[in-house]
Design an enzyme around this catalytic site. Structure first.
Site, PDB file in Angstrom:
ATOM      1  N   CYS A  62      15.231   4.719  41.134  1.00 48.13           N
ATOM      2  CA  CYS A  62      15.658   3.473  41.779  1.00 48.13           C
ATOM      3  C   CYS A  62      14.711   2.325  41.401  1.00 48.13           C
ATOM      4  CB  CYS A  62      15.774   3.684  43.288  1.00 48.13           C
ATOM      5  SG  CYS A  62      16.670   2.360  44.100  1.00 48.13           S
ATOM      6  N   HIS A  70      19.359   8.422  43.527  1.00 43.90           N
ATOM      7  CA  HIS A  70      18.294   9.215  44.160  1.00 43.90           C
ATOM      8  C   HIS A  70      18.547  10.715  43.995  1.00 43.90           C
ATOM      9  CE1 HIS A  70      16.121   5.918  46.095  1.00 43.90           C
ATOM     10  NE2 HIS A  70      17.301   5.338  46.078  1.00 43.90           N
ATOM     11  N   GLU A 109      16.566  13.038  44.641  1.00 38.11           N
ATOM     12  CA  GLU A 109      15.812  13.804  45.642  1.00 38.11           C
ATOM     13  C   GLU A 109      16.579  14.057  46.935  1.00 38.11           C
ATOM     14  OE1 GLU A 109      15.482  10.696  44.805  1.00 38.11           O
ATOM     15  OE2 GLU A 109      14.475   9.444  46.281  1.00 38.11           O
TER      16      GLU A 109
END
Ligand code: XMP
Length: 615
Positions: free
Chosen positions: A79, A165, A167
């Site tokens: 990001c 993202h 994660e």
């Protein structure tokens, strides 16, 4: 030396999630602020740059040591991290080209090592306002969402970067992408095992507390139950004092259940306090020289949170003193989780994170006590699902281990208080009507709620949708709830009318404050929602009392979400996550509570762009 991956924190909401995922993939990790000197990173085998609330083109962008890019260490930018890499290598990032908050489909280049083993179409979580316009020198574009650059890669430098993202759990194959980065781009070979959390926690409590007394605040959720259980294992029973505070904002029968369960755990020193009047009617100092309250007159979400957090401590101090404990010489224990600190913008956890909401366990007075070394937070490094694992290992009842979260400020942040309506201006109405055209039925409601967009807090308008009541296509509505805030920046949440097919007139705002009657109304509505909708596939569900209606003064919004770490979440959908019959039954029961309750809505928004709670 063990192989290690450095995570540079640019102030992202999910930095700790990255850290945790890297460790779960068997690679040792360490978090540094983005400004860390390159010298400190030279022994690391990989570097991940997190997301963050700033813009790279802005004067306020966090400074970084340019030397980190000369180390030759493989890197992954996420990001804001991708935008920083792109700018650093001569590319260009522009503001507000296209905002994306929520799950989107991306097309990826499967020849890029980051996507090895995956198919070309991936579902990922985006949360950004800025985007890459001109690609950095030496990089190729490896991912795309309808014209927006979703990822870049430089094979020579072994630097990959993604706008989304990987994660978070809403990115379906994010873990594979992270593993590809660690194992195939960084070439990490070792497998690192997680330390035994319970032993290390008990050891640290013993070392810190010694023979002093600990007052533990038990709300009844799994977090404080784990804290209490760890304290009981580490310390003599007579030095652990548990206090349960019923602030008048608890769920139906909640306090009785909690106190019985805690006794079962072996807590002998348990004090239950019923202090509704104190919480509703006291004016308090929320930070040095700043007074606020009483809660019954306050409408601002942040101030409500700070008042509640402060009164928690005042009440605890008085109770401790009655128990003969010198509060200033004792430790205060609470079940704070890592996301509570991140969302509260705690500077010790992240130098650049934006404050999304002040959690009750991170208010000013707690920060001071923490600085003085007097606060024990056994769970401070964990997310909710990790705390649940620990609860089960400690042998706590499954009813507690699996219990849905209930925020410290309780129903206080679910009564949307209001003095003045938030009327959209003409340009917002015009933009809304243009976007709406014949796509959907809806209006901008006269109230606002809190959201998280691009690592920033938002306090924006609610969009109310309608059409087919409980029979709606909720998957379509959930998609609209992403599309509308993406297109119209002044909206961050959408709720669908489920008590009818359309509002029977203009939706008007009405004053609403916290008092015994409104708390009671919401308690009953909340009971209707949880007793009908909650099941093991839903992570949290509840009711929210809204200060608006057509015929009655108030309305109710139902909220149910699916998530495990609560940093991101999707709305649970009727017909998929629970039955439409359950939805209908909940609506009928809520409507029967009081003629003051006019409409019932179902919140179909994900996190981001909304947060789980409305305030
Ligand atoms: P949000 O609304 O930030 O919530 O998406 C994420 C999770 O945290 C809970 N929550 C709190 N928990 N004290 C807490 O202990 C608080 O002040 C607080 N505020 C939100 C929320 O219920 C959800 O589970």
């Amino acid at each position: 030396m063990a192989e290690r991956c450095a995570i540079l924190d640019c102030g992202g909401q999910y930095t700790k999630v990255i850290d945790r995922k890297v460790r779960e993939l068997g690679v040792k990790s360490e978090i540094f602020p983005i400004g860390v000197s390159a010298d400190k990173l030279k022994d690391f085998g990989g570097i991940i740059l997190s997301g963050g609330p700033a813009s790279v083109w802005n004067d306020g962008a966090p400074k970084y040591d340019h030397g980190i890019f000369e180390l030759g260490v493989p890197m992954l930018g996420i990001c804001y991290g991708m935008q920083l890499i792109n700018e650093h290598f001569g590319g260009k990032v522009i503001p507000h080209f296209k905002t994306e908050y929520g799950c989107v489909g991306v097309n990826v280049d499967t020849d890029c090592l980051l996507y090895d083993g995956l198919t070309a179409e991936q579902t990922v979580l985006m949360s950004h306002g800025d985007a890459v316009e001109v690609l950095a020198t030496g990089f190729v574009k490896t991912g795309d969402t309808e014209g927006v650059c979703a990822s870049i890669y430089s094979e020579d430098r072994r630097i990959a970067a993604v706008q989304f993202h990987p994660e978070v759990e809403l990115t379906e194959n994010g873990l594979i992408m992270l593993e590809n980065f660690l194992r195939k781009i960084c070439n990490f070979k070792e497998v690192y095992a997680l330390e035994d959390r319970i032993d290390s926690s008990i050891r640290s409590i013993k070392e810190r507390v010694k023979d002093k007394k600990v007052v533990v605040l038990v709300s009844g959720g799994v977090d404080s139950a784990v804290s209490a259980a760890l304290l009981l294992r580490a310390l003599p029973n007579e030095n652990v004092f548990a206090i349960h505070i019923d602030h008048g904002l608890m769920r139906k029968n909640e306090s009785d259940f909690i106190c019985e369960n805690l006794k079962k755990q072996g807590l002998t020193n348990l004090l239950r306090l019923n202090v509704e009047d104190k919480f509703f009617n006291t004016r308090v100092e929320i930070s040095d020289g700043v007074f606020a309250g009483p809660l019954s007159e306050e409408t601002r979400p942040e101030i409500k949170r700070q008042i509640i957090g402060r009164i928690f401590i005042d009440v605890t101090r008085e109770a401790a003193e009655k128990l003969g404990i010198d509060f200033d010489d004792a430790f205060l224990a609470q079940g704070t989780l890592r996301p509570d600190l991140i969302e509260s913008g705690n500077p010790d956890v992240s130098a650049y994170a934006n404050k999304i909401k002040t959690h009750h366990n991170d208010v000013d007075i707690i920060r001071k006590a923490r600085d003085a070394g007097r606060v024990i937070e056994t769970n401070w490094d964990w997310h909710k699902d990790e705390v649940r694992q620990v609860a089960r290992m400690l042998g706590l009842d499954e009813e507690i281990a699996a219990r849905q979260p209930f925020p410290g400020p309780g129903l206080g942040v679910r009564i949307i208080c209001l003095d003045e309506p938030s009327i959209p201006d003409d340009s917002q109405t015009e933009k809304f009507n243009k976007f709406k055209a014949d796509r959907f039925n809806g209006v901008i409601a006269p109230i606002k709620s809190v959201g998280v967009q691009g690592d920033n807090r938002s306090y924006s308008s609610l969009c109310v949708l309608w059409g087919e009541g409980c029979e709606a296509d909720f998957a379509k509505t959930a998609k609209l709830s992403t599309d509308i805030p993406n297109a119209l920046g002044f909206i961050n949440r959408c709720a669908y009318l489920v008590s009818g097919n359309k509002p029977e007139g203009e939706i008007k705002a009405h004053p609403l404050h916290i008092c015994h009657e409104t708390a009671e109304l919401l308690r009953e509505a909340d009971h209707c929602v949880t007793s009908n909708i909650m099941n093991s596939g839903i992570s949290q569900c509840f009711a929210v009392l809204l200060p608006m209606g057509v015929k009655g003064k108030y309305s109710v919004a139902m909220r149910a979400v699916v998530t495990s770490d609560f940093m991101t979440a999707r709305s649970a959908l009727p017909g998929r996550d629970f039955t439409v019959e359950a939805l209908k039954k909940a609506v009928a029961e809520i409507k029967a509570i009081s003629p003051d309750i006019d409409m019932v809505f179902y919140d179909t928004t994900g996190k981001p762009p909304a947060t789980v709670e409305w305030e």
